[in-house]
Write an enzyme that holds these catalytic residues in place. Structure first.
Site, PDB file in Angstrom:
ATOM      1  N   ASP A 141     -11.045  18.855 -22.175  1.00  0.00           N
ATOM      2  CA  ASP A 141     -11.790  18.192 -21.105  1.00  0.00           C
ATOM      3  C   ASP A 141     -12.474  19.289 -20.287  1.00  0.00           C
ATOM      4  OD1 ASP A 141     -10.107  16.163 -22.127  1.00  0.00           O
ATOM      5  OD2 ASP A 141     -10.094  15.135 -20.183  1.00  0.00           O
ATOM      6  N   LYS A 204     -17.006  11.802 -19.403  1.00  0.00           N
ATOM      7  CA  LYS A 204     -15.917  11.480 -18.485  1.00  0.00           C
ATOM      8  C   LYS A 204     -16.440  11.528 -17.054  1.00  0.00           C
ATOM      9  CE  LYS A 204     -11.423  13.498 -17.082  1.00  0.00           C
ATOM     10  NZ  LYS A 204     -10.407  14.517 -17.447  1.00  0.00           N
ATOM     11  N   LYS A 240     -14.668   8.010 -20.637  1.00  0.00           N
ATOM     12  CA  LYS A 240     -13.375   8.135 -19.967  1.00  0.00           C
ATOM     13  C   LYS A 240     -13.565   8.114 -18.450  1.00  0.00           C
ATOM     14  CE  LYS A 240      -9.452  11.329 -19.327  1.00  0.00           C
ATOM     15  NZ  LYS A 240      -8.829  12.613 -19.763  1.00  0.00           N
TER      16      LYS A 240
END
Length: 304
Positions: A141, A204, A240
């Site tokens: 991430d 995300k 996400k």
């Protein structure tokens, strides 16, 4: 398509995107949030949401013991409840998570690239990524450099995402836009497309470390972006939302949006995740309520 574009081409395409109808976007999100879910569908939605969680701890006080406990909870949240999708930790904690989760379907995700600011020199961010992958991370991430993005240096952001994607090897790359700092819907749309053109496997919303994290309108906008990106390129990208999603009611609102905008192809943890820590506890409490007809005591779930 992202792999064959130059930075200049990607930046030009992103700058040419139409503006977002903010009123229409927020009205659509508000309308989807009012959809009712029947009891049988709610039970399925709760299990689906559990299976989509990246169970997360990203604190300076994280210890190996805390990570082991969290990883064990991810594997066996409660009785016959499904495992979560992943455990998300700092790079230093990856070996501990790998030790507990080895051989299971639960992934090890690691924040990298100077989380949460993304302001470190690129060579350090790449080394951070490579170290996490060597330690066994299945997913990375990363955070974009919001300073570069907001100053208009889209080519730099594009090239940095591509470099991190290369450094990630076989690990899937989730690109954190930090939408609360991008402020406008137009910038969220531009950042989403730029990340996808650069090779993101997921986009995300947030780090969870700023005042404004995931919101339903922003997530809806990102869902629309991945839908349109697949229509244009044939490439599927995940989404996400992270930060601030703490209860079952809100999680179901997000699932309704996914179903409405993207449908079945995205309704699995391969393509949709929740970045969360406390959400799992509420899902488990609601799951128990549906099974038994009453809520369990406050000590039914562990405190993470």
């Amino acid at each position: 398509m992202g792999s064959i574009l130059s930075g200049a081409e990607a930046a030009s395409l992103v700058r040419a995107l139409p503006g977002v109808d903010a009123v229409g976007l927020e009205a659509r999100a508000a309308g989807l949030a009012t959809r009712s879910v029947k009891a049988a569908s709610k039970a399925k939605a709760i299990d689906l949401a559990i299976s989509m969680i990246d169970l997360t701890t990203l604190e300076g006080a994280d210890t190996p013991g805390k990570v082991r406990s969290l990883a064990s909870k991810a594997l066996r949240p409660d009785g016959d409840a499904p495992s979560t999708a992943a455990v998300c930790v700092y790079p230093a904690m990856v070996p501990t998570a790998v030790e507990v989760l080895k051989g299971s379907a639960v992934k090890v995700a690691s924040v990298a690239t100077g989380f949460p600011s993304g302001q470190l020199p690129l060579d350090i961010r790449l080394a951070d990524t490579e170290a996490a992958v060597r330690a066994g991370a299945d997913e990375i991430d990363m955070v974009i450099n919001r300073g570069a993005f907001l100053s208009g240096d889209l080519e730099r952001v594009f090239h940095e995402i591509k470099a991190v994607k290369a450094a990630s090897g076989d690990a899937r790359l989730k690109v954190i836009l930090e939408t609360g700092e991008l402020v406008t819907y137009d910038d969220v749309r531009r950042a989403s497309w730029l990340a996808m053109y650069a090779g993101a496997d997921f986009i995300k919303t947030s780090t969870g470390k700023v005042g404004v994290n995931a919101t339903l309108p922003v997530t809806l906008l990102m869902l629309q972006a991945v839908r349109d990106y697949r229509a244009l390129t044939g490439v599927q990208v995940g989404v996400k939302p992270a930060g601030g999603i703490r209860n079952t009611k809100d999680a179901i609102k997000y699932l309704v949006c996914v179903n409405e905008i993207l449908g079945d192809p995205w309704l699995s943890n391969e393509w949709f995740r929740f970045g969360a820590s406390s959400l799992l506890n509420d899902l488990l409490m609601q799951r128990q309520k549906l099974k038994t007809g009453h809520y369990s005591g406050p000590d039914y779930v562990t405190v993470d």
